[in-house]
Scaffold this motif. Structure first.
Motif, PDB file in Angstrom:
ATOM      1  N   THR A 342       0.823  -1.218   0.000  1.00 36.92           N
ATOM      2  CA  THR A 342       0.000   0.000   0.000  1.00 36.92           C
ATOM      3  C   THR A 342       0.856   1.267   0.000  1.00 36.92           C
ATOM      4  N   LEU A 363      -4.959  -0.635   5.062  1.00 36.86           N
ATOM      5  CA  LEU A 363      -4.694   0.635   5.756  1.00 36.86           C
ATOM      6  C   LEU A 363      -3.479   0.564   6.678  1.00 36.86           C
ATOM      7  N   THR A 372      -3.368   5.991   2.424  1.00 42.08           N
ATOM      8  CA  THR A 372      -4.081   4.874   1.799  1.00 42.08           C
ATOM      9  C   THR A 372      -4.835   5.358   0.563  1.00 42.08           C
TER      10      THR A 372
END
Ligand code: PGA
Ligand code: ZN
Length: 457
Positions: A342, A363, A372
């Motif tokens: 991410t 997240l 995010t």
């Protein structure tokens, strides 16, 4: 109205019984907003750092009282008086306060808990539902998103609310189920369903039938892994695929057209980075090269209705990933989880190297809501499918359910359908399906329109 007045945190427990961080934030004259942070087992090396106490007298060192205390002291001090409606400003303050590139000082768990609790606190102050709050925050990020015409794969995604295609774990292996099978998740994607509720109904029916088939044949059709997928002592990865195909057929669905298969190979966990080889139990512990693993995956893709493969190769095997993408990238969704964590920089690198075509969004891998959403925005700009995902250690927190609908990201990966911490998310999407009505369409398998052989329902 959205001035932060109070910040508090406590140690609570996740679905593995491990301690985790809960944060609550309250704005002036409003009710409290609250969020709980999840935790992974097959974590990537490049993830933001989850701060654990390392005091072996408590929970084997997994306590989070240090992270909790950071929220109660330093973070609370920095947050009080700030404007909770300015999510980007809040997240910047949190990152600056931490001061490290991987959030190791205050802990990504302390920081993410606060970041999300602020979003919930603002929702309370505005008397807004979480999905509306997340949609408003996403709106700020998606303003200069590439137009759909510039991103053929993801043209339907990111521009308004939609209900996700669930990607659901049927059988678990790897670090989530005693390493009996090499592959961590064998999942199904109900690409032919025409509503979210129907998709979930097919999944649950298929899951229950699969358990019966495994029991009938003397396997453990009731024992489950961390995410609720069955953990049978099957000997070969192919046996698992055969059982899933049989379960799909036996509920009267067509493999490939109604329900497709996905894999999370999570291959970092059987990769020897020094020797550049992969060691799979199922191949008698022989050392495989990247090309051998790709050959194996390609063989499965040609024999089974596989539409999605996550972490087919390891987090540092960029050359292998490139080869994998060249060979399979126009036939299946290739998701980078440990590969991208991410993280915008890693995704940018991936794009440059023409690696993968999809990114898993977790997240707590990056540690704030803003970062995010920035990664999701970059994914869409690069025409990579985003898949919003839970962790193997989860709680009743339903943030990802609201987030996937609010951002119209298209896919949700939560684990199986047998444990409350997973159902909390699936059920939240059912509520949203009902309450949002026409405001959130169900795109379902239509998002894969660009994959060869797959057509929109
Ligand atoms: P994790 O597993 O939460 O243990 O990292 C989930 C995944 O690999 O997708
Ligand atoms: Zn994964």
């Amino acid at each position: 109205m959205t001035t932060i007045e109070h910040v508090h945190a406590r140690e609570v427990f996740d679905s593995r019984g491990n301690p985790t961080v809960e944060v609550q934030v309250r704005c002036r004259n409003a009710r409290v907003g609250r969020a709980i942070v999840p935790s992974g087992a097959s974590t990537g090396k490049f993830e933001a750092v989850e701060l654990r106490d390392r005091d072996t007298n408590r929970f084997g060192g997994k306590g989070v009282t240090k992270a909790v205390n950071h929220v109660r002291t330093e973070i609370a001090q920095a947050m009080i008086g700030q404007d909770a409606s300015d999510q980007q400003g809040i997240d910047e303050i949190l990152c600056t306060l931490d001061g490290t590139p991987n959030k190791s000082r205050l802990g990504a768990n302390a920081i993410l808990g606060t970041s999300l609790a602020v979003a919930y606190a603002a929702a309370e102050a505005y008397q807004q539902s979480p999905v509306d709050r997340f949609a408003a925050i996403w709106e700020e990020h998606r303003r200069d998103l590439q137009p759909g015409s510039e991103r053929p794969r993801t043209s339907l995604l990111g521009t308004g609310m939609s209900l996700p295609l669930p990607m659901v774990n049927m059988i678990s292996g790897g670090l989530h189920a005693g390493r009996n099978l090499d592959i961590q998740d064998f999942l199904i994607l109900p690409i032919g369903a025409t509503s979210y509720r129907q998709a979930l109904e097919w999944i649950i029916t298929c899951y229950q039938r699969l358990g019966q088939l495994l029991n009938r044949d003397g396997y453990e059709g009731t024992l489950t892994g961390d995410e609720g997928g069955y953990g049978p002592r099957l000997k070969k990865n192919e046996d698992t695929l055969n059982y899933i195909v049989a379960a799909i057929e036996s509920i009267g669905r067509t493999p490939g057209a109604d329900i497709a298969i996905g894999l999370d190979v999570a291959s970092t966990h059987f990769y020897d980075a020094d020797a550049h080889t992969y060691r799979l139990n199922a191949t008698g512990d022989a050392a495989l090269s990247s090309t051998d693993v790709i050959d194996m995956l390609e063989g499965w893709v040609s024999r089974y209705p596989i539409i999605s493969i996550e972490d087919g190769l390891a987090e540092e095997d960029w050359d292998g990933w490139r080869q994998l993408t060249t060979r399979l990238g126009n036939r299946v969704q290739l998701i980078g989880d440990d590969l991208f964590v991410t993280n915008r920089e890693r995704l940018r690198q991936g794009r440059e190297k023409q690696v993968a075509n999809s990114v898993l969004i977790k997240l707590n891998q990056i540690g704030t809501l803003t970062e995010t959403l920035q990664t999701m925005k970059l994914a869409l700009d690069c025409d990579y499918w985003p898949v919003i995902s839970a962790r193997s250690g989860e709680t009743e927190d339903t943030t990802i359910a609201d987030l996937v609908v609010a951002t119209g990201a298209g896919q949700l990966k939560v684990g199986s359908v047998s444990q409350g911490e997973r159902l909390a998310k699936y059920n939240q999407v059912l509520r949203l399906e009902e309450t949002l009505g026409d405001k959130a369409v169900y795109l379902g398998g239509g998002i894969f329109g660009e994959i060869n052989g797959m057509s929109s329902p």
